[in-house]
Motif scaffolding. Structure first.
Motif, PDB file in Angstrom:
ATOM      1  N   LEU A  51       0.849  -1.181   0.000  1.00 61.50           N
ATOM      2  CA  LEU A  51       0.000   0.000   0.000  1.00 61.50           C
ATOM      3  C   LEU A  51       0.890   1.237   0.000  1.00 61.50           C
ATOM      4  O   LEU A  51       1.947   1.247   0.655  1.00 61.50           O
ATOM      5  CB  LEU A  51      -0.919   0.038   1.220  1.00 61.50           C
ATOM      6  CG  LEU A  51      -1.911  -1.110   1.400  1.00 61.50           C
ATOM      7  CD1 LEU A  51      -1.289  -2.246   2.209  1.00 61.50           C
ATOM      8  CD2 LEU A  51      -3.186  -0.625   2.105  1.00 61.50           C
ATOM      9  N   VAL A  52       0.478   2.259  -0.719  1.00 60.07           N
ATOM     10  CA  VAL A  52       1.253   3.499  -0.776  1.00 60.07           C
ATOM     11  C   VAL A  52       0.329   4.673  -0.501  1.00 60.07           C
ATOM     12  O   VAL A  52      -0.886   4.593  -0.674  1.00 60.07           O
ATOM     13  CB  VAL A  52       1.939   3.671  -2.149  1.00 60.07           C
ATOM     14  CG1 VAL A  52       2.995   2.601  -2.369  1.00 60.07           C
ATOM     15  CG2 VAL A  52       0.904   3.627  -3.276  1.00 60.07           C
ATOM     16  N   GLY A  53       0.917   5.778  -0.045  1.00 54.63           N
ATOM     17  CA  GLY A  53       0.118   6.960   0.222  1.00 54.63           C
ATOM     18  C   GLY A  53       0.929   8.044   0.893  1.00 54.63           C
ATOM     19  O   GLY A  53       2.174   8.014   0.918  1.00 54.63           O
ATOM     20  N   THR A  54       0.232   9.021   1.450  1.00 51.16           N
ATOM     21  CA  THR A  54       0.878  10.152   2.098  1.00 51.16           C
ATOM     22  C   THR A  54       0.288  10.366   3.484  1.00 51.16           C
ATOM     23  O   THR A  54      -0.829   9.931   3.774  1.00 51.16           O
ATOM     24  CB  THR A  54       0.695  11.439   1.274  1.00 51.16           C
ATOM     25  OG1 THR A  54      -0.717  11.699   1.136  1.00 51.16           O
ATOM     26  CG2 THR A  54       1.310  11.295  -0.107  1.00 51.16           C
ATOM     27  N   ALA A  55       1.048  11.035   4.315  1.00 55.81           N
ATOM     28  CA  ALA A  55       0.580  11.384   5.656  1.00 55.81           C
ATOM     29  C   ALA A  55       0.955  12.832   5.924  1.00 55.81           C
ATOM     30  O   ALA A  55       2.120  13.218   5.752  1.00 55.81           O
ATOM     31  CB  ALA A  55       1.195  10.473   6.711  1.00 55.81           C
ATOM     32  N   SER A  56      -0.031  13.628   6.317  1.00 57.89           N
ATOM     33  CA  SER A  56       0.274  15.021   6.641  1.00 57.89           C
ATOM     34  C   SER A  56       1.135  15.098   7.888  1.00 57.89           C
ATOM     35  O   SER A  56       1.973  15.993   8.032  1.00 57.89           O
ATOM     36  CB  SER A  56      -1.019  15.811   6.842  1.00 57.89           C
ATOM     37  OG  SER A  56      -1.792  15.253   7.896  1.00 57.89           O
ATOM     38  N   LYS A  57       0.945  14.114   8.790  1.00 54.45           N
ATOM     39  CA  LYS A  57       1.781  14.012   9.979  1.00 54.45           C
ATOM     40  C   LYS A  57       2.002  12.552  10.326  1.00 54.45           C
ATOM     41  O   LYS A  57       1.091  11.729  10.197  1.00 54.45           O
ATOM     42  CB  LYS A  57       1.138  14.730  11.171  1.00 54.45           C
ATOM     43  CG  LYS A  57       1.112  16.244  11.028  1.00 54.45           C
ATOM     44  CD  LYS A  57       0.675  16.913  12.315  1.00 54.45           C
ATOM     45  CE  LYS A  57       0.732  18.435  12.169  1.00 54.45           C
ATOM     46  NZ  LYS A  57       0.362  19.120  13.436  1.00 54.45           N
ATOM     47  N   GLN A 270      -7.944  -2.098  -1.438  1.00 56.68           N
ATOM     48  CA  GLN A 270      -8.253  -1.589  -0.104  1.00 56.68           C
ATOM     49  C   GLN A 270      -7.670  -0.195   0.069  1.00 56.68           C
ATOM     50  O   GLN A 270      -6.591   0.101  -0.435  1.00 56.68           O
ATOM     51  CB  GLN A 270      -7.693  -2.506   0.991  1.00 56.68           C
ATOM     52  CG  GLN A 270      -8.127  -2.089   2.396  1.00 56.68           C
ATOM     53  CD  GLN A 270      -7.444  -2.893   3.485  1.00 56.68           C
ATOM     54  OE1 GLN A 270      -6.300  -2.603   3.848  1.00 56.68           O
ATOM     55  NE2 GLN A 270      -8.118  -3.911   3.984  1.00 56.68           N
ATOM     56  N   GLU A 271      -8.419   0.632   0.784  1.00 58.33           N
ATOM     57  CA  GLU A 271      -7.962   1.978   1.118  1.00 58.33           C
ATOM     58  C   GLU A 271      -8.129   2.190   2.614  1.00 58.33           C
ATOM     59  O   GLU A 271      -9.206   1.918   3.164  1.00 58.33           O
ATOM     60  CB  GLU A 271      -8.763   3.032   0.347  1.00 58.33           C
ATOM     61  CG  GLU A 271      -8.348   4.461   0.648  1.00 58.33           C
ATOM     62  CD  GLU A 271      -9.222   5.475  -0.068  1.00 58.33           C
ATOM     63  OE1 GLU A 271      -8.898   5.809  -1.230  1.00 58.33           O
ATOM     64  OE2 GLU A 271     -10.241   5.917   0.523  1.00 58.33           O
ATOM     65  N   GLN A 272      -7.077   2.652   3.273  1.00 58.94           N
ATOM     66  CA  GLN A 272      -7.099   2.873   4.725  1.00 58.94           C
ATOM     67  C   GLN A 272      -6.834   4.346   5.027  1.00 58.94           C
ATOM     68  O   GLN A 272      -5.773   4.870   4.691  1.00 58.94           O
ATOM     69  CB  GLN A 272      -6.026   2.024   5.415  1.00 58.94           C
ATOM     70  CG  GLN A 272      -6.121   0.541   5.158  1.00 58.94           C
ATOM     71  CD  GLN A 272      -4.949  -0.214   5.771  1.00 58.94           C
ATOM     72  OE1 GLN A 272      -4.106   0.353   6.454  1.00 58.94           O
ATOM     73  NE2 GLN A 272      -4.892  -1.510   5.515  1.00 58.94           N
ATOM     74  N   THR A 300      -0.183  -4.580  -6.880  1.00 60.84           N
ATOM     75  CA  THR A 300      -0.970  -5.413  -5.960  1.00 60.84           C
ATOM     76  C   THR A 300      -2.375  -5.623  -6.505  1.00 60.84           C
ATOM     77  O   THR A 300      -2.908  -6.746  -6.474  1.00 60.84           O
ATOM     78  CB  THR A 300      -1.037  -4.759  -4.563  1.00 60.84           C
ATOM     79  OG1 THR A 300       0.289  -4.677  -4.023  1.00 60.84           O
ATOM     80  CG2 THR A 300      -1.901  -5.582  -3.623  1.00 60.84           C
ATOM     81  N   ILE A 301      -2.998  -4.561  -7.028  1.00 62.07           N
ATOM     82  CA  ILE A 301      -4.338  -4.692  -7.609  1.00 62.07           C
ATOM     83  C   ILE A 301      -4.303  -5.645  -8.795  1.00 62.07           C
ATOM     84  O   ILE A 301      -5.171  -6.513  -8.944  1.00 62.07           O
ATOM     85  CB  ILE A 301      -4.880  -3.316  -8.035  1.00 62.07           C
ATOM     86  CG1 ILE A 301      -5.113  -2.438  -6.799  1.00 62.07           C
ATOM     87  CG2 ILE A 301      -6.171  -3.463  -8.831  1.00 62.07           C
ATOM     88  CD1 ILE A 301      -5.534  -1.015  -7.119  1.00 62.07           C
TER      89      ILE A 301
END
Length: 365
Positions: A51-57, A270-272, A300-301
């Motif tokens: 899974l990949v993504g971003t986090a503001s914090k 999936q999205e978390q 992965t998809i």
């Protein structure tokens, strides 16, 4: 003289009747016996999802010059790796069993320097057909899983030495709800799905049907309310308070969206979305330590779509297409066989010899 077509027709009709009975039996056995035996996850498993993504914090703990440094990073690019592997050590992992024991290890890293920002590990004994995490029965019922087959891990508050990783501790506990996947033949209804963060089953609501990479999928959404998940000692500076060590509660809320192929129960995507913060009496203002979204990456998809393609056709055949085809063919064979038998019996039997003609006796007057 007996016509040679009679015995041949009778033999042919009996063959048709036998084939008809066999086809009807197959139509009944495929969904009632064959499918339950085949619609089970394999005992052996070794797969990885990304899974990949971003986090503001995000909270990061690193070691600098032998000392532990805790910092909150902003706008981090994250990569999560989830590795699932079968554990054949437990006694219930044997051929023919209805349960499986799989170990899931998840790590989330900041791709800037590959710092691990979170890690978790848990093992689950679960039903191979329904994907339900095993819960020990009450009373005198025989247990299918041992009390040590399911556990979650946690880290001790402090490491034994400065700069070392805190010791990992196993907590043996069942994990109710769906695990790893949805059941074969997923329905358009709500399900209870195990949530890693809160350690309990949370309702996943059915939200509709969508198309994903050419695959029809059901969309389910879990809304996890604000929940306290732990209490820990943290540096006072981390939460804007005085003191080297301050007690704070860790709170979590989030949304997990899953796209499920219904025949196989495979999670295609999936999205978390997660939000975590620390709250302490030492500072009334909460400190956000994670706020970000992670989603399955394209490889992965693609792998999940391929897995659906490899298995959906087989399950469709034994569950619906096969019984219909065998039922129609069986009925046709039975009807034709009965027709030929009845027709044979209805035909008149030819005379065996010429009939003798008799002249009428004339009366004399």
């Amino acid at each position: 003289m007996v016509s040679p077509g009679g015995p041949l027709r009778r033999a042919f009709s009996l063959i048709l009747l036998a084939l008809g009975v066999f086809a009807i039996a197959a139509a009944v056995l495929l969904p009632t016996y064959v499918k339950p035996e085949l619609a089970k996850v394999p005992l052996n498993q070794d797969s990885t999802s990304t899974l990949v993504g971003t986090a503001s914090k995000v909270l990061a703990v690193t070691t600098v010059d032998g000392k532990t440094v805790t910092e909150i990073r902003e706008n981090a690019q994250l990569k999560a790796t989830a590795h699932v592997v079968a554990n054949f050590a437990p006694p219930e992992m044997q051929e023919g069993t209805d349960v499986a024991v799989w170990l899931l290890a998840v790590s989330v890293a900041d791709t800037k320097d590959n710092t691990i920002v979170s890690a978790s590990k848990r093992q689950v004994c679960f039903d191979r057909r329904t994907a339900e995490g095993y819960v020990p029965p009450g009373g005198d019922q025989e247990a299918k899983c041992t009390d040590k087959s399911s556990f979650v891990t946690r880290l001790e508050e402090k490491p034994a030495k400065e700069g070392e990783k805190p010791k990992e501790v196993q907590e043996y506990k069942p994990q109710p709800g769906l695990n790893f996947k949805f059941p074969f033949g997923t329905e358009q209804k709500d399900y209870q799905v195990y949530d890693d963060n809160t350690g309990r089953a949370v309702q996943a609501r059915f939200k509709g049907v969508e198309d994903l990479e050419g695959v029809e999928v059901y969309k389910f959404v879990q809304e996890i309310p604000d929940t306290k998940i732990s209490t820990k000692k943290v540096p006072g500076s981390l939460i804007g308070a005085t003191g080297d060590s301050v007690e704070a509660g860790q709170f979590y809320n989030g949304t997990v969206t899953s796209w499920i192929e219904p025949v196989t129960g495979i999670q295609v995507k999936q999205e978390q979305r997660s939000h975590q913060e620390l709250r302490s009496a030492a500072n009334p203002t909460p400190t956000v330590v994670f706020d970000g979204t992670l989603v399955f990456d394209d490889p992965t998809i693609d792998a999940m779509v391929k897995q659906v393609g490899d298995n959906k056709g087989k399950l469709d055949f034994i569950g619906s297409t096969g019984p219909i085809v065998f039922g129609i063919v069986g009925a046709a064979f039975l009807a034709l066989g009965v027709f030929l038998l009845v027709k044979r019996r209805a035909e008149p039997t030819p005379p065996t010899g010429a009939a003798h003609s008799r002249r009428p006796v004339s009366s004399r007057h």
